[in-house]
Design an enzyme around this catalytic site. Structure first.
Site, PDB file in Angstrom:
ATOM      1  CG  HIS A 166      -2.113  -0.874   1.107  1.00 51.72           C
ATOM      2  ND1 HIS A 166      -3.247  -0.537   0.400  1.00 51.72           N
ATOM      3  CD2 HIS A 166      -2.331  -2.116   1.602  1.00 51.72           C
ATOM      4  CE1 HIS A 166      -4.125  -1.526   0.479  1.00 51.72           C
ATOM      5  NE2 HIS A 166      -3.590  -2.493   1.191  1.00 51.72           N
TER       6      HIS A 166
ATOM      7  CE  LYS B  79      -2.056  10.648   3.013  1.00 59.71           C
ATOM      8  NZ  LYS B  79      -2.657   9.926   1.876  1.00 59.71           N
TER       9      LYS B  79
ATOM     10  CE  LYS C 269      -5.987  13.853   0.174  1.00 58.26           C
ATOM     11  NZ  LYS C 269      -6.260  12.656  -0.591  1.00 58.26           N
ATOM     12  NE  ARG C 270      -1.889   8.338   6.835  1.00 63.31           N
ATOM     13  CZ  ARG C 270      -0.660   8.191   6.339  1.00 63.31           C
ATOM     14  NH1 ARG C 270       0.380   8.601   7.023  1.00 63.31           N
ATOM     15  NH2 ARG C 270      -0.474   7.639   5.163  1.00 63.31           N
TER      16      ARG C 270
ATOM     17  CB  THR D  93      -9.928   5.052  -1.187  1.00 64.79           C
ATOM     18  OG1 THR D  93      -9.568   5.398   0.151  1.00 64.79           O
ATOM     19  CG2 THR D  93      -9.245   3.765  -1.583  1.00 64.79           C
TER      20      THR D  93
ATOM     21  CE  LYS E 237     -13.727   6.395   0.692  1.00 63.60           C
ATOM     22  NZ  LYS E 237     -12.980   6.500   1.959  1.00 63.60           N
TER      23      LYS E 237
END
Length: 826
Positions: A251, A562, A556-557, A668, A672
């Site tokens: 992952h 990111k 998100k985290r 993911t 969504k």
């Protein structure tokens, strides 16, 4: 009563598992999920004047009505102790600390099917005999309950901090508990179904174990241990069964997530497993030597370094003799006075050939750049030179040495021996690849990186093992449940509700993309969802935002890769430009925006927590600036979780997926958002690549460097050749001016500067991509001003999201890896 979020997973990975379970049940596949029943989950996030504050998650405070405690299903789990050889000649793991894993079952019903599968979570305790009744009665209450406390704390929280040795031990205990209890349970059910005659060769045809990232890696040595030590199989039988049973999903490409565990710690906690891992490692080395031979020793050395499971551990003799032979002999004219025989010409050639290459060997330089302050056992970058022993001379003083004598001596290659200054470690991801029959990434670009970079040596040796399984999310929860208004519109225009099970039908929306009636309904549903978020933001933060603004969301985290930092710096630049304009200019130049952030920073990840603090400080300044008003608002939603996501995602209009290219395995939430008619701005990373292909390039806002360019861009930075854009320098200077309060952001801004060093040199290329990002945001404003165009883009995002259903993903796993078929209950 309202059910709180369980918070039993970290971000997308835990939520992905839930989507997979929903699809498995709905598609009638016979499968179970396993996990740990954490008492407090991840953590609850409060936002204070100092930034993020973590408090214990209380999801079990009111009980969990959906779980069924199975006191009749429990298994022993052992730690510490020692390995002895019994009178039967077998290895026995004895002594140590013993706990009990008790099953809690959570039923997972399928959608419009009679299938219900199970999520079995393990809770830890000790047998009652381990309670020290005598100590308790003498008043030593803490001592009496010590064993119980040690057992229970294994399941206190998800991802306990592992900066301390106690934290590392606890986390390794968690991983082993999950693996051991789950495998014992799987084997017990296999034996029950087999009846009197258990045929272990059938095990891989009846059982498939999918390791979700490296946390369950200990499944491999644990299955070996059970098959050999408990069930009496020989090594070869057990190894074949294990490899055919187990598969590995990777992952991440982040070094800190490709786990490495201290060999010393593992030897203490799991001594039998270390023996098994050492044997697997040795078999692997033999396989590598057999495959590549000793003709090209430089290539062989590279393969051994890349592929070995044990790290910084001495190589076995059979490897060492290929590269190095200790100098013992002196070639000289023999005399009758010596008993040594002169090697023949052919023997001399062999001897020289054996010794010669090591002088040509160049030690490969391994560059390791630390990418976060989260738990990291970093790749070792150097090894201490081990000097070879001098050859002892057996000549007496009376013997004369011929000056033409050539001493055959060689220096031992440095990579043979462990460096005493560095820890010995087990590379868990390598063990996963070696021990399983399939390895898959979770998006096309990620699977390519896995094959070409992360595990390239393995891919060259076993190309048939490697696959891609692009992630998906369940449309039942992520459209039908969380967005009922949109669901009704989809059913009406498609003409059936079958899209809930067959998401391919969403593509039929494309033919209505320009229909004005659909546009009106679509915008009305979006506005109603936005109104719910307006109320939620006011309740949670006190900020009042306008539903007429564009809702721009990044949830998100919190992690440097990111790049929430790039997002907030873009907002700061936008704010600065607004401040420099007149009111009239501002209104004509900028589309009103509500910029929403959400996500948790790992408790010990200092830089991520600085980013949270920075976002909240920027929000406090901008939101109270009367000159800006509704033209720009910034909101950090506290305690982001699935329930909050179910509210925010249907209301989103622009969503940011802006990770450094090549670093996001899949993502993911991007799926969504697209399903819910949100337009994405992002890099060509993870599943963004495939989403853009499906929804159409014109319906995706693309910016930034591409994955193949990243290594050269970092090299350019290290060489001091990077020239920052003036806008990037301007925004950093503005932050340092103190406009956002007294907090010192020097460390945060400093991480974006310099050319090398940990925590510096802008490893995630914020500065490189910043100008491209700003220009892309201008295109976003331009598109949003044309609401007809924007609504069309929104509809086409939903229409193009059909590929990203977890049903499609699970069908692919079932066919290509697990080799199972649906079992329909009549």
């Amino acid at each position: 009563m309202q059910e709180p979020d369980a918070a039993l997973g970290n971000g997308g990975l835990g939520r992905l598992a839930s989507c997979f379970l929903d699809s498995l049940a709905t598609l009638n596949y016979p499968a179970w999920g396993y996990g740990l029943r954490y008492r407090y989950g991840l953590f609850k996030q409060n936002i204070t004047k100092d930034g993020q504050e973590e408090v214990a998650e209380n999801w079990l405070e009111m009980g969990n009505p959906w779980e069924i405690v199975r006191n009749d299903v429990s298994y022993p789990v052992k730690f510490y102790g020692k390995v002895v050889i019994g009178s039967d000649g077998k290895k026995h793991w004895i002594g140590g600390e013993n706990i009990k894993a008790v099953a809690y079952d959570v039923p997972i019903p399928g959608y419009k099917t009679r299938s219900t599968i199970n999520l079995r979570l393990w809770s830890t305790k000790v047998p009652s005999k381990d309670f020290d009744l005598e100590a308790f009665n003498t008043g030593q209450h803490t001592k009496a309950s010590e064993a119980q406390t040690n057992a229970e704390k294994i399941c206190y929280i998800l991802y306990p901090g592992d900066e301390s040795m106690e934290g590392k031990i606890l986390r390794l205990k968690q991983q082993y508990t999950l693996c051991s209890a789950s495998l014992q349970d799987i084997i017990a059910r296999f034996e029950r179904r087999s009846g009197c005659s258990v045929n272990w060769d059938e095990f891989p045809t009846k059982v498939a174990v999918q390791m979700n990232d490296t946390h369950p890696t200990l499944c491999i040595p644990e299955l070996m241990r059970i098959l050999i030590d408990v069930k009496g199989l020989n090594w070869n039988q057990a190894w074949e069964i294990t490899q055919r049973t187990v598969a590995y999903t990777n992952h991440t490409v982040l070094p800190e997530a490709l786990e490495k565990w201290s060999l010393e710690l593992m030897q203490k906690l799991l001594p039998r497993h270390v023996e098994i891992i050492e044997m697997i490692d040795e078999e692997l080395l033999k396989n590598i030597v057999s495959e590549y031979g000793s003709e090209d020793l430089v290539l062989l050395e590279k393969k051994l370094k890349d592929m070995r499971i044990l790290d910084n551990v001495d190589y076995p003799d059979f490897v060492q003799t290929l590269f190095y032979k200790p100098k013992k002999e002196t070639l000289k004219e023999t005399s009758e006075d010596t008993l040594e025989e002169t090697p023949t010409e052919s023997e001399q050639k062999v001897l020289v050939k054996t010794l010669e290459p090591s002088s040509d060997l160049q030690e490969e330089k391994v560059e390791s750049e630390e990418v976060s302050s989260e738990k990291v056992e970093s790749e070792e970058v150097s090894s201490e030179k081990v000097e070879s022993e001098e050859v002892s001379s057996e000549m007496t003083e009376s013997q004369e040495v011929n000056p033409e004598e050539k001493e055959l001596e060689d220096e031992e290659p440095e990579f043979f021996k462990s460096n005493p200054n560095l820890p010995k470690a087990v590379r868990m991801a390598n063990l996963c690849v070696v021990g399983g029959h399939a390895v898959n990434g979770v998006a096309e670009i990620h699977s390519d990186i896995v094959k070409q970079d992360v595990f390239n040596s393995y891919y060259q040796l076993w190309p048939e093992k490697f696959q891609n399984k692009t992630n998906g999310v369940t449309p039942r929860r992520w459209i039908k449940f969380c967005n009922p208004e949109l669901s009704n519109i989809l059913t009406k225009w498609i003409g059936t509700e079958d899209w809930v099970l067959n998401t391919e039908k969403l593509s039929e929306l494309r033919k209505f993309a320009d229909n004005e009636d659909l546009h009106l309904e679509w915008r009305a549903a979006k506005r109603n969802n936005k109104m719910k978020v307006v109320s939620f933001i006011k309740e949670k933060t006190g900020y009042i935002v306008s539903p007429d603004s564009m809702f721009d969301i990044q949830v998100k985290r919190i992690h440097e890769y990111k790049r929430q930092l790039m997002n907030i710096l873009g907002i700061v630049y936008r704010y600065k430009k607004m401040k420099e304009m007149s009111a009239k200019e501002r209104i004509s130049s900028f589309v009103p925006r509500v910029c929403i952030f959400g996500g948790k920073a790992f408790a010990t990840y200092v830089q991520a927590k600085r980013i949270v603090k920075f976002i909240t400080d920027v929000a406090a300044t901008i939101n109270h600036d009367p000159y800006i008003g509704d033209l720009l608002k910034v909101v950090f939603v506290p305690d982001y979780n699935v329930s909050v996501a179910e509210l925010l995602i249907p209301a989103s209009e622009l969503s940011q997926h802006i990770s450094t290219a090549g670093m996001e395995a899949s993502g993911t939430s991007n799926m969504k958002f697209a399903m819910n008619g949100c337009v994405l701005i992002g890099t060509l990373d993870g599943a963004n690549v495939e989403i853009r292909e499906e929804v159409g390039e014109e319906n995706f806002f693309l910016f930034g460097a591409r994955a193949p360019e990243i290594a050269d861009l970092r090299k350019e930075r290290a060489e001091g050749k990077f020239v920052p854009d003036p806008r990037f320098e301007e925004v950093k200077k503005f932050v340092r001016s103190g406009v956002f309060g007294p907090y010192n952001y020097e460390e945060l801004m400093g991480s974006l500067e310099g050319n090398e060093g940990f925590g510096r040199a802008d490893y995630f290329l914020v500065g490189k991509d910043f100008p491209s990002y700003l220009e892309c945001q201008e295109k976003v404003d331009e598109a949003y001003r044309d609401q007809k165009r924007w609504t069309r883009m929104s509809i086409l995002n939903t229409a193009g999201s059909y590929k990203f259903s977890s049903d499609r993903t699970i069908h692919e796993y079932a066919k290509d890896i697990w080799e199972i078929n649906p079992v329909v209950i009549p």
